[in-house]
Structures are given as C-alpha cells and as structure tokens.
Design a protein around this motif. Structure first.
Motif, PDB file in Angstrom:
ATOM      1  N   LEU A  45     -82.009  20.050-111.877  1.00  0.00           N
ATOM      2  CA  LEU A  45     -80.595  20.012-111.524  1.00  0.00           C
ATOM      3  C   LEU A  45     -80.402  19.424-110.126  1.00  0.00           C
ATOM      4  CD1 LEU A  45     -77.640  20.771-112.148  1.00  0.00           C
ATOM      5  CD2 LEU A  45     -78.114  22.983-111.090  1.00  0.00           C
ATOM      6  N   LEU A  46     -81.224  19.848-109.179  1.00  0.00           N
ATOM      7  CA  LEU A  46     -81.129  19.313-107.823  1.00  0.00           C
ATOM      8  C   LEU A  46     -81.450  17.825-107.790  1.00  0.00           C
ATOM      9  CD1 LEU A  46     -82.714  22.183-105.724  1.00  0.00           C
ATOM     10  CD2 LEU A  46     -80.312  21.545-105.882  1.00  0.00           C
ATOM     11  N   LEU A  47     -82.413  17.410-108.579  1.00  0.00           N
ATOM     12  CA  LEU A  47     -82.769  15.998-108.644  1.00  0.00           C
ATOM     13  C   LEU A  47     -81.626  15.168-109.224  1.00  0.00           C
ATOM     14  CD1 LEU A  47     -85.016  13.944-108.145  1.00  0.00           C
ATOM     15  CD2 LEU A  47     -85.802  14.350-110.468  1.00  0.00           C
ATOM     16  N   VAL A  48     -80.987  15.685-110.263  1.00  0.00           N
ATOM     17  CA  VAL A  48     -79.853  14.979-110.864  1.00  0.00           C
ATOM     18  C   VAL A  48     -78.690  14.913-109.875  1.00  0.00           C
ATOM     19  CG1 VAL A  48     -78.075  15.142-112.670  1.00  0.00           C
ATOM     20  CG2 VAL A  48     -80.486  15.439-113.251  1.00  0.00           C
ATOM     21  N   LEU A  53     -76.475   9.932-104.340  1.00  0.00           N
ATOM     22  CA  LEU A  53     -76.891   8.632-103.818  1.00  0.00           C
ATOM     23  C   LEU A  53     -76.208   7.492-104.568  1.00  0.00           C
ATOM     24  CD1 LEU A  53     -80.690   9.218-103.163  1.00  0.00           C
ATOM     25  CD2 LEU A  53     -78.876   8.943-101.491  1.00  0.00           C
ATOM     26  N   GLY A  54     -76.032   7.648-105.868  1.00  0.00           N
ATOM     27  CA  GLY A  54     -75.335   6.625-106.646  1.00  0.00           C
ATOM     28  C   GLY A  54     -73.881   6.499-106.216  1.00  0.00           C
ATOM     29  N   GLY A  55     -73.218   7.619-105.992  1.00  0.00           N
ATOM     30  CA  GLY A  55     -71.829   7.602-105.535  1.00  0.00           C
ATOM     31  C   GLY A  55     -71.704   6.976-104.161  1.00  0.00           C
ATOM     32  N   TRP A  56     -72.638   7.314-103.269  1.00  0.00           N
ATOM     33  CA  TRP A  56     -72.609   6.731-101.937  1.00  0.00           C
ATOM     34  C   TRP A  56     -72.801   5.221-102.009  1.00  0.00           C
ATOM     35  CZ3 TRP A  56     -76.527   4.291 -99.043  1.00  0.00           C
ATOM     36  CH2 TRP A  56     -76.191   4.026 -97.728  1.00  0.00           C
ATOM     37  N   GLY A  57     -73.731   4.761-102.834  1.00  0.00           N
ATOM     38  CA  GLY A  57     -73.971   3.326-102.977  1.00  0.00           C
ATOM     39  C   GLY A  57     -72.761   2.607-103.555  1.00  0.00           C
ATOM     40  N   ALA A  58     -72.124   3.223-104.535  1.00  0.00           N
ATOM     41  CA  ALA A  58     -70.929   2.614-105.121  1.00  0.00           C
ATOM     42  C   ALA A  58     -69.803   2.553-104.094  1.00  0.00           C
ATOM     43  CB  ALA A  58     -70.487   3.404-106.352  1.00  0.00           C
ATOM     44  N   TRP A  59     -69.657   3.605-103.308  1.00  0.00           N
ATOM     45  CA  TRP A  59     -68.613   3.610-102.280  1.00  0.00           C
ATOM     46  C   TRP A  59     -68.862   2.511-101.259  1.00  0.00           C
ATOM     47  CZ3 TRP A  59     -69.034   4.832 -96.990  1.00  0.00           C
ATOM     48  CH2 TRP A  59     -67.811   4.904 -96.323  1.00  0.00           C
ATOM     49  N   ARG A  60     -70.126   2.345-100.846  1.00  0.00           N
ATOM     50  CA  ARG A  60     -70.453   1.303 -99.873  1.00  0.00           C
ATOM     51  C   ARG A  60     -70.207  -0.089-100.451  1.00  0.00           C
ATOM     52  NH1 ARG A  60     -70.855   1.351 -94.897  1.00  0.00           N
ATOM     53  NH2 ARG A  60     -72.681   0.047 -94.812  1.00  0.00           N
ATOM     54  N   SER A  61     -70.418  -0.246-101.748  1.00  0.00           N
ATOM     55  CA  SER A  61     -70.262  -1.557-102.375  1.00  0.00           C
ATOM     56  C   SER A  61     -68.809  -1.898-102.661  1.00  0.00           C
ATOM     57  CB  SER A  61     -71.042  -1.607-103.685  1.00  0.00           C
ATOM     58  OG  SER A  61     -72.414  -1.464-103.440  1.00  0.00           O
ATOM     59  N   PHE A  62     -68.049  -0.920-103.109  1.00  0.00           N
ATOM     60  CA  PHE A  62     -66.698  -1.192-103.594  1.00  0.00           C
ATOM     61  C   PHE A  62     -65.586  -0.716-102.669  1.00  0.00           C
ATOM     62  CE2 PHE A  62     -69.337  -0.753-107.491  1.00  0.00           C
ATOM     63  CZ  PHE A  62     -69.310  -2.092-107.845  1.00  0.00           C
ATOM     64  N   ALA A  63     -65.927  -0.156-101.526  1.00  0.00           N
ATOM     65  CA  ALA A  63     -64.896   0.313-100.599  1.00  0.00           C
ATOM     66  C   ALA A  63     -64.110  -0.880-100.065  1.00  0.00           C
ATOM     67  CB  ALA A  63     -65.540   1.075 -99.444  1.00  0.00           C
TER      68      ALA A  63
END
Length: 106
Positions: free
Chosen positions: A33-36, A42-52
């Motif tokens: 659960l912690l790994l997921v 990290l996926g959300g952070w990467g998407a925010w950095r890309s699409f902000a």
C-alpha cells in the motif's frame, strides 16, 4: 478390545517451522500500500510539473525583472550618494553660519 500402544518414535511429530527472514517479515500488505501511494504521489507530482500552466514568456519576464533589479540598485546607489552629499553640504552650511554668528557677536 486391545489397546494399541505406539512405540515412541525418534522423530518428533511436529517439524520445526523454518526461520523467517527479517526482510519479508512484517505486514506485506502495508508495504504494498505504501509503495502504491508513493508511486501515485510521484506520478501526480510529475504530471503537475509537466502540465502546470506556465507563462509563455517566462524568459522575457526574467530578463525584464533582472533589468528592473539593476535599475533599482542604481537608484539606491544614487540616493545614498545624494544623501551623503546633502549631509556634507548641511554640515558645511552649519559651520559657515556658526562663523557668521561669531563675526556678528564680535
């Protein structure tokens, strides 16, 4: 009826359980659960950095701000020098007035 008696066996009836390794012990579901959650974060952070939303002229804004900073620094230097000159002129004027007061008194 005859009671059957067993011979005592040399081997114990219960086998010793194998030792658990410290790596796999604990709560594997919690670790998963912690790994997921970490992967989602990290996926959300990467998407925010890309699409902000980013300003289209960010480089131009940086150049304009650097120019404004340089101008403001020059203004501060000019004002400091002006203040220094004004203080010196005021000191000189007070000295001249003191001399005239002495002349008038004499």
């Amino acid at each position: 009826m005859s009671v059957l008696r067993r011979k005592p066996s040399a081997m114990p009836s219960a086998l010793p359980s194998p030792k658990r390794s410290m790596v796999g012990s604990g709560h594997p579901k919690l670790a998963q659960l912690l790994l997921v959650l970490l992967a989602l974060g990290l996926g959300g952070w990467g998407a925010w950095r890309s699409f902000a939303p980013q300003p289209s002229n960010a480089r131009e804004q940086l150049v304009a701000q650097a120019t404004q900073i340089a101008n403001l620094q020059q203004q501060v230097a000019n004002l400091r020098r002006s203040d220094q000159i004004s203080r010196q002129a005021n000191t000189d004027l007070q000295g001249t007035l003191a001399e005239r007061d002495e002349e008038v008194a004499g």
